[in-house]
Scaffold this motif. Structure first.
Motif, PDB file in Angstrom:
ATOM      1  N   GLN A   1      48.436  47.616  22.763  1.00 59.25           N
ATOM      2  CA  GLN A   1      47.068  47.702  23.273  1.00 59.25           C
ATOM      3  C   GLN A   1      46.073  47.843  22.124  1.00 59.25           C
ATOM      4  N   ILE A   2      46.397  48.682  21.156  1.00 54.97           N
ATOM      5  CA  ILE A   2      45.522  48.874  19.997  1.00 54.97           C
ATOM      6  C   ILE A   2      45.442  47.602  19.157  1.00 54.97           C
ATOM      7  N   LYS A   3      46.558  46.890  19.059  1.00 52.37           N
ATOM      8  CA  LYS A   3      46.601  45.667  18.243  1.00 52.37           C
ATOM      9  C   LYS A   3      45.848  44.509  18.901  1.00 52.37           C
TER      10      LYS A   3
ATOM     11  N   ALA B   1      40.420  51.582  15.885  1.00 51.70           N
ATOM     12  CA  ALA B   1      41.814  51.853  16.228  1.00 51.70           C
ATOM     13  C   ALA B   1      42.055  53.357  16.344  1.00 51.70           C
TER      14      ALA B   1
ATOM     15  N   GLU C   1      40.701  54.595  19.650  1.00 50.42           N
ATOM     16  CA  GLU C   1      41.564  54.135  20.735  1.00 50.42           C
ATOM     17  C   GLU C   1      42.869  54.923  20.773  1.00 50.42           C
ATOM     18  N   ALA C   2      43.385  55.292  19.612  1.00 52.25           N
ATOM     19  CA  ALA C   2      44.601  56.108  19.566  1.00 52.25           C
ATOM     20  C   ALA C   2      44.346  57.471  20.199  1.00 52.25           C
TER      21      ALA C   2
ATOM     22  N   TRP D   1      44.143  57.155  24.068  1.00 51.22           N
ATOM     23  CA  TRP D   1      45.423  57.095  24.776  1.00 51.22           C
ATOM     24  C   TRP D   1      46.191  58.395  24.681  1.00 51.22           C
TER      25      TRP D   1
END
Length: 254
Positions: free
Chosen positions: A65-67, A135, A138-139, A142
């Motif tokens: 998802q992050i990628k 990123a 976003e980490a 989650w």
């Protein structure tokens, strides 16, 4: 201006927070309860082994998802489901296997949730879902979601079982609290970010008690449905919502 708007929406990898978002979120959390119990209980793998399996699935989905470069409704909600199934088995392991109990587990997980939000805020200056532009953010997003899902499971079990309210009683309480937060969102100036995370946490215990209501024995106040059958029905409902109703990416804040 139109080009800039399109560019912003392409960068956002989380959906707009609409009624559809909350409907799917509740269905996903309920699915997390039934699917988590199906693996740990119905297949007799236990909480520790099930947590290990779901941890790997969670890590793979979050990394992908992050990628990814753009928002994908199916991929986003698959990651949400991964967090809620993992949250189910972690909470059960902490509460039952470690013997900490529902209240103790809820307090520990609440502390972890606040810690995640605090570190996220200190690193990025915002914990708004409309400000996830890196990123790292976003980490944290989650990780916070995973803690909220786990907390919600423990909180739901504590309310329904320890407090003796039963699944329907607990569901009514959490539904009422969600309606209260909806009122505050529409009619007051209470922080929208606070209300989002509060509602996000509360949908998990609601899903937990709904999931238990579906698959627990009649003697325990449930409907005694197959965990696998209930999980498939919930998954089909989520897919149907995504196919019929368009889920748009949220606009990034500036």
């Amino acid at each position: 201006m139109a080009t800039r708007k399109t560019f912003d929406e392409a960068l956002s990898k989380v959906p707009e927070v609409t009624l559809l978002f909350w409907v799917i979120k509740i269905a996903a959390t309920t699915l997390g309860e039934t699917a988590g119990d199906a693996l740990s209980m119905s297949l007799n793998l236990g909480y520790a082994v099930s947590t290990g399996i779901f941890s790997i699935i969670f890590a793979l989905f979050v990394a992908a998802q992050i990628k990814s470069k753009q928002y994908s409704p199916f991929f986003y909600w698959a990651t949400i489901i991964a967090t809620t199934t993992l949250g189910t088995t972690i909470a059960d392991y902490v509460d039952r296997t470690l013997g900490i109990g529902y209240l103790g587990g809820s307090l520990i997980l609440l502390g972890l949730l606040f810690t995640s939000l605090f570190i996220w805020y200190r690193n990025s200056g915002s914990i708004s879902v409309n400000n996830i532009q890196s990123a790292k953010s976003e980490a944290f997003y989650w990780l916070t979601i995973m803690f909220s899902q786990t907390l919600g499971t423990a909180l739901g079990d504590w309310t329904a079982d320890t407090q003796g309210l039963g699944y329907t009683g607990a569901a009514l309480i959490f539904s009422g609290l969600l309606l209260l937060f909806t009122f505050l969102y529409v009619w007051t100036k209470v922080s929208k970010t606070f209300l989002f995370w509060a509602a996000f946490v509360l949908t998990r215990p609601l899903g937990a008690v709904l999931g238990d209501f579906l698959d627990k024995p009649v003697s325990h106040g449930g409907l005694d449905l197959s965990r696998f059958g209930a999980s498939l029905i919930l998954l089909a409902f989520i897919i149907m919502c995504l196919v019929i109703f368009k889920s748009k990416a949220a606009k990034l804040a500036h």
